[in-house]
Design a protein around this motif. Structure first.
Motif, mmCIF file in Angstrom:
data_model
loop_
_atom_site.group_PDB
_atom_site.id
_atom_site.type_symbol
_atom_site.label_atom_id
_atom_site.label_comp_id
_atom_site.label_asym_id
_atom_site.label_seq_id
_atom_site.Cartn_x
_atom_site.Cartn_y
_atom_site.Cartn_z
ATOM 1 N N LEU A 36 0.842 -1.197 0.000
ATOM 2 C CA LEU A 36 0.000 0.000 0.000
ATOM 3 C C LEU A 36 0.876 1.245 0.000
ATOM 4 C CD1 LEU A 36 -2.612 1.611 0.295
ATOM 5 C CD2 LEU A 36 -2.516 1.175 2.764
ATOM 6 N N VAL A 37 1.907 1.245 0.824
ATOM 7 C CA VAL A 37 2.837 2.383 0.874
ATOM 8 C C VAL A 37 3.540 2.554 -0.465
ATOM 9 C CG1 VAL A 37 4.948 3.264 1.935
ATOM 10 C CG2 VAL A 37 3.198 2.190 3.363
ATOM 11 N N ILE A 38 3.994 1.436 -1.042
ATOM 12 C CA ILE A 38 4.667 1.494 -2.346
ATOM 13 C C ILE A 38 3.721 2.035 -3.406
ATOM 14 C CG2 ILE A 38 5.662 0.094 -4.197
ATOM 15 C CD1 ILE A 38 6.739 -1.786 -2.038
ATOM 16 N N LEU A 39 2.483 1.580 -3.365
ATOM 17 C CA LEU A 39 1.491 2.007 -4.351
ATOM 18 C C LEU A 39 1.252 3.508 -4.270
ATOM 19 C CD1 LEU A 39 -0.605 1.271 -6.509
ATOM 20 C CD2 LEU A 39 -2.205 0.725 -4.663
ATOM 21 N N ALA A 41 3.246 5.810 -2.764
ATOM 22 C CA ALA A 41 4.481 6.557 -2.985
ATOM 23 C C ALA A 41 4.892 6.590 -4.451
ATOM 24 C CB ALA A 41 5.610 5.957 -2.145
ATOM 25 N N SER A 42 4.631 5.488 -5.164
ATOM 26 C CA SER A 42 5.047 5.409 -6.566
ATOM 27 C C SER A 42 4.133 6.194 -7.492
ATOM 28 C CB SER A 42 5.098 3.943 -7.012
ATOM 29 O OG SER A 42 3.788 3.367 -6.983
ATOM 30 N N GLY A 43 2.901 6.410 -7.046
ATOM 31 C CA GLY A 43 1.958 7.137 -7.886
ATOM 32 C C GLY A 43 1.488 6.360 -9.097
ATOM 33 N N THR A 44 1.694 5.039 -9.075
ATOM 34 C CA THR A 44 1.279 4.209 -10.207
ATOM 35 C C THR A 44 -0.215 3.890 -10.115
ATOM 36 O OG1 THR A 44 1.981 2.242 -8.970
ATOM 37 C CG2 THR A 44 3.555 3.185 -10.518
ATOM 38 N N THR A 45 -0.717 3.243 -11.142
ATOM 39 C CA THR A 45 -2.154 2.992 -11.233
ATOM 40 C C THR A 45 -2.650 2.002 -10.185
ATOM 41 O OG1 THR A 45 -3.934 2.205 -12.684
ATOM 42 C CG2 THR A 45 -1.771 1.167 -12.927
ATOM 43 N N GLU A 47 -5.419 0.372 -10.931
ATOM 44 C CA GLU A 47 -6.219 -0.520 -11.754
ATOM 45 C C GLU A 47 -5.344 -1.500 -12.516
ATOM 46 O OE1 GLU A 47 -9.444 -0.467 -11.545
ATOM 47 O OE2 GLU A 47 -9.455 1.289 -10.242
ATOM 48 N N GLY A 48 -5.961 -2.611 -12.943
ATOM 49 C CA GLY A 48 -5.288 -3.551 -13.821
ATOM 50 C C GLY A 48 -4.537 -4.644 -13.083
ATOM 51 N N PRO A 49 -4.210 -5.719 -13.801
ATOM 52 C CA PRO A 49 -3.556 -6.894 -13.202
ATOM 53 C C PRO A 49 -2.094 -6.679 -12.850
ATOM 54 C CG PRO A 49 -3.759 -7.185 -15.572
ATOM 55 C CD PRO A 49 -4.518 -5.935 -15.234
ATOM 56 N N LEU A 50 -1.497 -5.564 -13.268
ATOM 57 C CA LEU A 50 -0.085 -5.314 -12.989
ATOM 58 C C LEU A 50 0.111 -4.342 -11.828
ATOM 59 C CD1 LEU A 50 1.336 -4.961 -16.630
ATOM 60 C CD2 LEU A 50 0.952 -7.026 -15.281
ATOM 61 N N SER A 51 -0.958 -3.859 -11.261
ATOM 62 C CA SER A 51 -0.869 -2.857 -10.204
ATOM 63 C C SER A 51 -0.375 -3.467 -8.899
ATOM 64 C CB SER A 51 -2.248 -2.218 -9.988
ATOM 65 O OG SER A 51 -2.230 -1.369 -8.857
ATOM 66 N N TYR A 52 0.352 -2.654 -8.124
ATOM 67 C CA TYR A 52 0.764 -3.082 -6.779
ATOM 68 C C TYR A 52 -0.456 -3.297 -5.882
ATOM 69 C CZ TYR A 52 5.581 -1.762 -7.931
ATOM 70 O OH TYR A 52 6.827 -1.690 -8.496
ATOM 71 N N ARG A 53 -1.583 -2.777 -6.309
ATOM 72 C CA ARG A 53 -2.817 -2.969 -5.546
ATOM 73 C C ARG A 53 -3.134 -4.444 -5.358
ATOM 74 N NH1 ARG A 53 -6.911 -5.000 -7.342
ATOM 75 N NH2 ARG A 53 -6.182 -4.678 -9.467
ATOM 76 N N LYS A 54 -2.793 -5.249 -6.353
ATOM 77 C CA LYS A 54 -3.115 -6.669 -6.261
ATOM 78 C C LYS A 54 -2.309 -7.332 -5.145
ATOM 79 C CE LYS A 54 -4.307 -10.553 -9.186
ATOM 80 N NZ LYS A 54 -4.404 -11.059 -10.565
ATOM 81 N N ALA A 55 -1.023 -7.012 -5.052
ATOM 82 C CA ALA A 55 -0.202 -7.549 -3.955
ATOM 83 C C ALA A 55 -0.704 -7.024 -2.621
ATOM 84 C CB ALA A 55 1.258 -7.164 -4.166
ATOM 85 N N MET A 56 -1.147 -5.782 -2.627
ATOM 86 C CA MET A 56 -1.675 -5.182 -1.404
ATOM 87 C C MET A 56 -2.940 -5.891 -0.937
ATOM 88 S SD MET A 56 -3.419 -1.425 -0.932
ATOM 89 C CE MET A 56 -4.903 -2.004 -1.784
ATOM 90 N N THR A 57 -3.907 -6.053 -1.824
ATOM 91 C CA THR A 57 -5.183 -6.648 -1.438
ATOM 92 C C THR A 57 -5.032 -8.118 -1.049
ATOM 93 O OG1 THR A 57 -5.673 -7.084 -3.784
ATOM 94 C CG2 THR A 57 -6.575 -5.078 -2.823
ATOM 95 N N PHE A 58 -4.177 -8.846 -1.745
ATOM 96 C CA PHE A 58 -3.970 -10.254 -1.383
ATOM 97 C C PHE A 58 -3.319 -10.362 -0.011
ATOM 98 C CE2 PHE A 58 -5.457 -11.617 -5.371
ATOM 99 C CZ PHE A 58 -5.506 -13.006 -5.385
ATOM 100 N N GLY A 59 -2.339 -9.526 0.262
ATOM 101 C CA GLY A 59 -1.683 -9.559 1.557
ATOM 102 C C GLY A 59 -2.627 -9.211 2.689
ATOM 103 N N LEU A 60 -3.365 -8.120 2.526
ATOM 104 C CA LEU A 60 -4.303 -7.686 3.562
ATOM 105 C C LEU A 60 -5.430 -8.698 3.762
ATOM 106 C CD1 LEU A 60 -4.640 -3.866 2.740
ATOM 107 C CD2 LEU A 60 -3.227 -4.936 4.509
#
Length: 250
Positions: A36-39, A41-45, A47-60
């Motif tokens: 979440l912090v990386i997401l 801080a990086s300002g990246t998207t 959305e989509g299957p390549l987003s750090y959001r996916k690692a975030m949501t799976f971890g949480l």
């Protein structure tokens, strides 16, 4: 204060498999927070299957679910709890690790059959989902067979496990549809179709944490058991409405 002392007792009296599950859950949850912090801080998207959001949501999600499952199943009368909880803990690590790996490799984790390695990852994630369904089903059956608890806690556990099992079935449908579409040459449609069921899956996933926790907290009130049970019944209705709303949104 009493609730805090009881929480400490739960840890002190927990079996090795319980403590391992709690530690792993904490690590997975921390991984989600880090991403979440990386997401952000990086300002990246987002959305989509390549987003750090996916690692975030799976971890949480896996962190919360594993911790909730370890705690909730400690109330059940079940012979093979160690094996089931151990399997769920192991598969949680595998699922989060593979999804996180693929995010950092900048390739989709699910429905990705571009290379031999990616194919193995996709099928491993799907197989992991199958293991999760089996373990949750085992716990759900045990919840219906357990009759030594208070009516309020019994209802909370049964509702929580039934809804959790439904969430896992929804997840299996998402994976099955996605694999079929991706194998049919429509990977983008696979991500879109699977993504449409995410709200339902997410809301249903955490009933096993919310409902038993509410029943546990009600024990520290002066309410009679009948009132506590009615409160859990009302909470179950509200949670069902939330799921229905998620279905409509999907």
């Amino acid at each position: 204060m009493t609730a805090l002392l009881d929480t400490r007792r739960i840890w002190a009296r927990g079996r090795t498999v319980d403590k391992a599950a709690y530690v792993v859950a904490a690590v997975l949850f921390t991984s989600g927070l880090v991403h979440l912090v990386i997401l952000v801080a990086s300002g990246t998207t987002w959305e989509g299957p390549l987003s750090y959001r996916k690692a975030m949501t799976f971890g949480l999600s896996f962190g919360l679910t594993l911790a909730g499952l370890a705690w909730a199943t400690s109330f059940l009368t079940i012979r093979r709890r160690t094996a089931l909880l151990g399997a769920f803990t192991a598969v949680s690590v595998v699922e989060v690790a593979l999804v996180t790996l693929q995010v950092w490799r900048r390739v989709p984790s699910h429905f990705n059959f571009e290379t031999g390695f990616d194919t193995v990852v996709s099928y491993t994630l799907a197989a992991g989902g199958g293991v999760i369904i089996v373990t949750v089903l085992g716990f759900a059956v045990a919840a219906w067979r357990t009759t030594t608890l208070s009516p309020s806690m019994t209802l909370a556990l049964r509702f929580g496990f039934v809804v959790l099992f439904a969430a896992m079935v929804v997840g299996a449908i998402m994976v099955a549809d996605g694999v079929t579409l991706a194998r049919g040459g429509q990977p983008q449609l696979a991500y879109t179709t699977a993504g449409s069921l995410k709200p339902v899956h997410a809301v249903a996933l955490h009933a096993i944490l919310v409902m038993p926790a509410l029943a546990w907290l009600l024990r520290y009130t002066s309410w009679p058991e009948r009132r506590r049970t009615r409160t859990i019944q009302a909470a179950a209705v509200v949670y069902t409405l939330l799921i229905a709303g998620a279905i409509i949104v999907s």
